[in-house]
Design an enzyme around this catalytic site. Structure first.
Site, short mmCIF file in Angstrom:
data_model
loop_
_atom_site.label_atom_id
_atom_site.label_comp_id
_atom_site.label_asym_id
_atom_site.label_seq_id
_atom_site.Cartn_x
_atom_site.Cartn_y
_atom_site.Cartn_z
N HIS A 14 0.84 -1.20 0.00
CA HIS A 14 0.00 0.00 0.00
C HIS A 14 0.87 1.24 0.00
O HIS A 14 2.08 1.17 0.17
CB HIS A 14 -0.97 0.01 1.19
CG HIS A 14 -0.36 0.36 2.51
ND1 HIS A 14 -1.02 1.06 3.48
CD2 HIS A 14 0.86 0.12 3.04
CE1 HIS A 14 -0.26 1.23 4.54
NE2 HIS A 14 0.90 0.66 4.30
N CYS A 23 5.91 6.82 3.92
CA CYS A 23 4.75 5.96 3.69
C CYS A 23 3.92 6.37 2.48
O CYS A 23 2.97 5.68 2.12
CB CYS A 23 3.86 5.90 4.93
SG CYS A 23 4.67 5.04 6.30
N HIS A 27 4.94 0.40 -0.47
CA HIS A 27 5.69 -0.49 0.41
C HIS A 27 4.74 -1.58 0.90
O HIS A 27 3.54 -1.54 0.61
CB HIS A 27 6.29 0.29 1.60
CG HIS A 27 5.27 0.92 2.48
ND1 HIS A 27 4.59 2.06 2.16
CD2 HIS A 27 4.81 0.54 3.70
CE1 HIS A 27 3.75 2.38 3.13
NE2 HIS A 27 3.86 1.47 4.09
N HIS A 29 3.64 -4.74 4.02
CA HIS A 29 3.65 -5.19 5.41
C HIS A 29 3.20 -6.65 5.46
O HIS A 29 2.42 -7.10 4.63
CB HIS A 29 2.68 -4.39 6.28
CG HIS A 29 3.00 -2.95 6.40
ND1 HIS A 29 4.01 -2.48 7.20
CD2 HIS A 29 2.45 -1.86 5.81
CE1 HIS A 29 4.06 -1.15 7.11
NE2 HIS A 29 3.12 -0.76 6.26
N HIS A 67 -1.83 -10.51 -0.46
CA HIS A 67 -1.04 -10.37 -1.69
C HIS A 67 -1.72 -9.46 -2.71
O HIS A 67 -1.80 -9.78 -3.90
CB HIS A 67 -0.69 -11.74 -2.28
CG HIS A 67 0.37 -12.43 -1.49
ND1 HIS A 67 0.12 -13.06 -0.31
CD2 HIS A 67 1.71 -12.54 -1.71
CE1 HIS A 67 1.24 -13.56 0.17
NE2 HIS A 67 2.23 -13.24 -0.65
N GLU A 112 0.75 -3.36 11.73
CA GLU A 112 1.61 -3.22 10.56
C GLU A 112 3.01 -3.74 10.88
O GLU A 112 3.71 -4.23 10.00
CB GLU A 112 1.69 -1.77 10.11
CG GLU A 112 0.44 -1.29 9.40
CD GLU A 112 0.63 0.04 8.72
OE1 GLU A 112 1.62 0.76 9.01
OE2 GLU A 112 -0.22 0.38 7.89
#
Length: 124
Positions: A14, A23, A27, A29, A67, A112
């Site tokens: 996201h 952010c 990237h 998580h 995913h 996260e």
């Protein structure tokens, strides 16, 4: 008051469109999700809610996020924050629970990282 908790996880990418910092870049998580049920009475078998039922519903709620690029999901308005993800998973899990158990869902935590978590708990 009794509480039970189950966990699930998923991996997703996201970025935060309205955030200015690292952010805002794409990237990912490995999210950890915890669902909490809460109630005052137990079944004849001595359970608030079967762990297996709650875990199955939570895993189903997370499966559609696994995913993926969360920004592709319109529900997050292109800012899939942990807070918005927690509400989405809460709502999805509640909808999947049997009607007699849906009212027991108390909160959903979305991690996260091991040290950064958001919780959604509706006002009742």
């Amino acid at each position: 008051m009794y509480s039970v908790r189950v966990e699930a996880d998923f991996a997703a990418a996201h970025f935060l469109s309205h955030y200015h910092g690292k952010c805002e870049n794409l990237h990912g998580h490995n999210y950890r999700v915890r669902a909490w049920a809460r109630g005052e009475s137990l079944s004849d078998g001595g359970m608030l809610l079967d762990f297996g039922v709650l875990k199955k519903c939570l895993r189903e709620a997370c499966a559609g996020l696994d995913h993926t690029n969360l920004n592709d999901k319109g529900i997050f308005a292109n800012d899939p924050s942990a807070e918005r993800i927690a509400k989405y998973i809460f709502d999805q899990t509640k909808a999947l629970l049997p009607p007699e158990a849906a009212g027991l869902l108390h909160a959903v935590d979305v991690y996260e990282t091991p040290t950064s978590m958001a919780r959604y708990k509706p006002d009742k």
